[in-house]
Write an enzyme that holds these catalytic residues in place. Sequence first.
Site, mmCIF file in Angstrom:
data_model
loop_
_atom_site.group_PDB
_atom_site.id
_atom_site.type_symbol
_atom_site.label_atom_id
_atom_site.label_comp_id
_atom_site.label_asym_id
_atom_site.label_seq_id
_atom_site.Cartn_x
_atom_site.Cartn_y
_atom_site.Cartn_z
ATOM 1 N N HIS A 1 0.842 -1.198 0.000
ATOM 2 C CA HIS A 1 0.000 0.000 0.000
ATOM 3 C C HIS A 1 0.875 1.245 0.000
ATOM 4 O O HIS A 1 2.075 1.186 0.280
ATOM 5 C CB HIS A 1 -0.944 0.014 1.211
ATOM 6 C CG HIS A 1 -0.288 -0.223 2.537
ATOM 7 N ND1 HIS A 1 0.645 0.639 3.076
ATOM 8 C CD2 HIS A 1 -0.417 -1.222 3.436
ATOM 9 C CE1 HIS A 1 1.030 0.175 4.246
ATOM 10 N NE2 HIS A 1 0.418 -0.963 4.488
HETATM 11 P P1 TYD Z 1 -2.263 -3.873 7.209
HETATM 12 O O1 TYD Z 1 -2.296 -2.447 6.775
HETATM 13 O O2 TYD Z 1 -2.685 -4.913 6.238
HETATM 14 O O3 TYD Z 1 -0.796 -4.236 7.744
HETATM 15 P P2 TYD Z 1 0.608 -4.034 7.013
HETATM 16 O O4 TYD Z 1 0.366 -3.336 5.724
HETATM 17 O O5 TYD Z 1 1.357 -3.141 7.943
HETATM 18 O O6 TYD Z 1 1.200 -5.361 6.853
HETATM 19 O O7 TYD Z 1 -3.121 -3.991 8.538
HETATM 20 C C1 TYD Z 1 -3.706 -5.210 8.983
HETATM 21 C C2 TYD Z 1 -5.012 -4.908 9.702
HETATM 22 O O8 TYD Z 1 -4.779 -4.138 10.880
HETATM 23 C C3 TYD Z 1 -5.973 -4.108 8.827
HETATM 24 O O9 TYD Z 1 -7.288 -4.620 9.065
HETATM 25 C C4 TYD Z 1 -5.900 -2.719 9.374
HETATM 26 C C5 TYD Z 1 -5.513 -2.918 10.823
HETATM 27 N N1 TYD Z 1 -4.659 -1.842 11.372
HETATM 28 C C6 TYD Z 1 -5.154 -1.002 12.357
HETATM 29 O O10 TYD Z 1 -6.327 -1.116 12.783
HETATM 30 N N2 TYD Z 1 -4.342 -0.033 12.864
HETATM 31 C C7 TYD Z 1 -3.069 0.142 12.434
HETATM 32 O O11 TYD Z 1 -2.343 1.057 12.919
HETATM 33 C C8 TYD Z 1 -2.556 -0.725 11.399
HETATM 34 C C9 TYD Z 1 -1.160 -0.576 10.871
HETATM 35 C C10 TYD Z 1 -3.394 -1.712 10.902
#
Ligand code: TYD
Length: 139
Positions: free
Chosen positions: A53
């Site tokens: 992302h």
């Molecule tokens: P995601 O963005 O997929 O993690 P990464 O890209 O860092 O591997 O996040 C996984 C899940 O956690 C998604 O449902 C969103 C949630 N989330 C939060 O609620 N708060 C946060 O600060 C983050 C980073 C993720």
Amino acid sequence: MSLKEICPILHFADLGDERGKLVVIEGGQAIPFEIKRVFYIYGSDAMVVRGQHANRESEFVLINVAGKSKVRITDGSDEFIVELDKPMMGVYIPRMLWKDMYDFSPDSVLLVLASTHYSEGEYIRDYNDYLKEITRSQS
Ligand code: TYD
């Protein structure tokens, strides 16, 4: 400017002594923003690709406080790959860059410092949407 310059590797003060290591990171000093959020990723195996992302608002610093992982950063044309393998090093990622984290070692604990509170609306999770947005903002 190249991605290497836009996303500098940061080296944190190591105040270790004979009792062990101690690494200090102060918001607004060692990193270029005030820290609003901290999260960490662990238990991801070598086959997993995370991130995938871009963020319209958030700036990040990524640090492997244990183990190692890689982060691939792209702006849609250039690419910069960093291996995070030391607790006293990090990489700064400003807003609107696409990032993938992968090659997690079994003991990897990837600490992420963020400049914002979580808001799903500022995430761009589709790479084609990301390319469209950066092209629009550059024209
Ligand atoms: P995601 O963005 O997929 O993690 P990464 O890209 O860092 O591997 O996040 C996984 C899940 O956690 C998604 O449902 C969103 C949630 N989330 C939060 O609620 N708060 C946060 O600060 C983050 C980073 C993720």
